[in-house]
Enzyme design. Structure first.
Site, PDB file in Angstrom:
ATOM      1  N   ASP A   1       0.778  -1.215   0.232  1.00 36.62           N
ATOM      2  CA  ASP A   1      -0.092  -0.229  -0.141  1.00 36.62           C
ATOM      3  C   ASP A   1       0.638   1.254   0.041  1.00 36.62           C
ATOM      4  O   ASP A   1       1.311   1.515   0.594  1.00 36.62           O
ATOM      5  CB  ASP A   1      -0.977   0.174   1.160  1.00 36.62           C
ATOM      6  CG  ASP A   1      -1.539   0.881   1.758  1.00 36.62           C
ATOM      7  OD1 ASP A   1      -2.013   2.071   0.509  1.00 36.62           O
ATOM      8  OD2 ASP A   1      -3.177   0.770   2.033  1.00 36.62           O
TER       9      ASP A   1
ATOM     10  N   ARG B   1      -0.390   4.247  -0.969  1.00 34.29           N
ATOM     11  CA  ARG B   1      -1.749   5.233  -0.454  1.00 34.29           C
ATOM     12  C   ARG B   1      -0.711   6.683   0.772  1.00 34.29           C
ATOM     13  O   ARG B   1       0.129   6.479   0.979  1.00 34.29           O
ATOM     14  CB  ARG B   1      -2.906   5.590  -0.028  1.00 34.29           C
ATOM     15  CG  ARG B   1      -3.318   4.317  -1.399  1.00 34.29           C
ATOM     16  CD  ARG B   1      -4.943   4.160  -0.954  1.00 34.29           C
ATOM     17  NE  ARG B   1      -4.227   2.894   0.411  1.00 34.29           N
ATOM     18  CZ  ARG B   1      -5.653   3.036   0.456  1.00 34.29           C
ATOM     19  NH1 ARG B   1      -6.734   3.075   0.397  1.00 34.29           N
ATOM     20  NH2 ARG B   1      -5.514   2.207   2.055  1.00 34.29           N
TER      21      ARG B   1
END
Length: 177
Positions: free
Chosen positions: A120, A122
């Protein structure tokens, strides 16, 4: 927005760390506490096409319906982060990860790692900028993601995780939301 009768304010914040934030604001949020907030990463397949491979579309629609479209909440904020598709790897790489999931039985994190990406990647700086601009004191964050809760806790005086009541939220894992 469909299903929302009260006026909404829409603000667009410049790109930061690869994500542009579109804030959809209901009511007066300045200096308010426990403002319902959804930090939502763009998901073309889930949001626009209704893909059932993720919970993005149902989570987005649930927040719009239960917060922005409900008279039970006098205010709320949807922070839509553009440029975060597929946990930040982009649409084309997300589709490549789907192939690995289908052909090799990998989960999303494993497929991202196989493609050379972290599980991840983000970033939430654009969400921070929006909340600071809106002068929100504390939020009830509509997420199951410990990363979002941790990041927002660094600069918002109070971050409470939303208690899921809707099955589409309960079905999401900690990395999905």
């Amino acid at each position: 927005l469909q299903g929302v009768e009260e006026p909404l304010q829409t603000l667009v914040f410049p790109e930061e760390e690869g994500a542009r934030c579109v804030a959809v604001v209901k009511g007066d949020v300045a200096q308010k506490e426990d403002v319902p907030v959804r930090v939502h990463s763009e998901c073309f397949l889930g949001d626009a096409l209704g893909s059932t491979r993720c919970q993005c579309g149902p989570q987005l629609r649930s927040f719009i319906e239960t917060v922005l479209g409900s008279s039970c909440h006098p205010c709320g904020i949807l922070l839509y982060l553009q440029g975060q598709e597929g946990k930040g790897i982009g649409l084309s790489n997300k589709l490549r990860a789907y192939v690995l999931q289908d052909t090799e039985g990998l989960n999303e994190a494993e497929a991202n790692l196989r493609l050379g990406f972290p599980p991840d990647q983000r970033k939430y700086q654009a969400a921070r900028t929006a909340l600071e601009f809106l002068e929100v004191k504390s939020v009830v964050l509509y997420t199951a993601s410990p990363r979002k809760i941790s990041f927002l806790s660094e600069f918002v005086s109070g971050v409470a995780a939303w208690c899921p009541r809707n099955q589409c939220w309960e079905a999401a894992t900690a990395t999905d939301a």
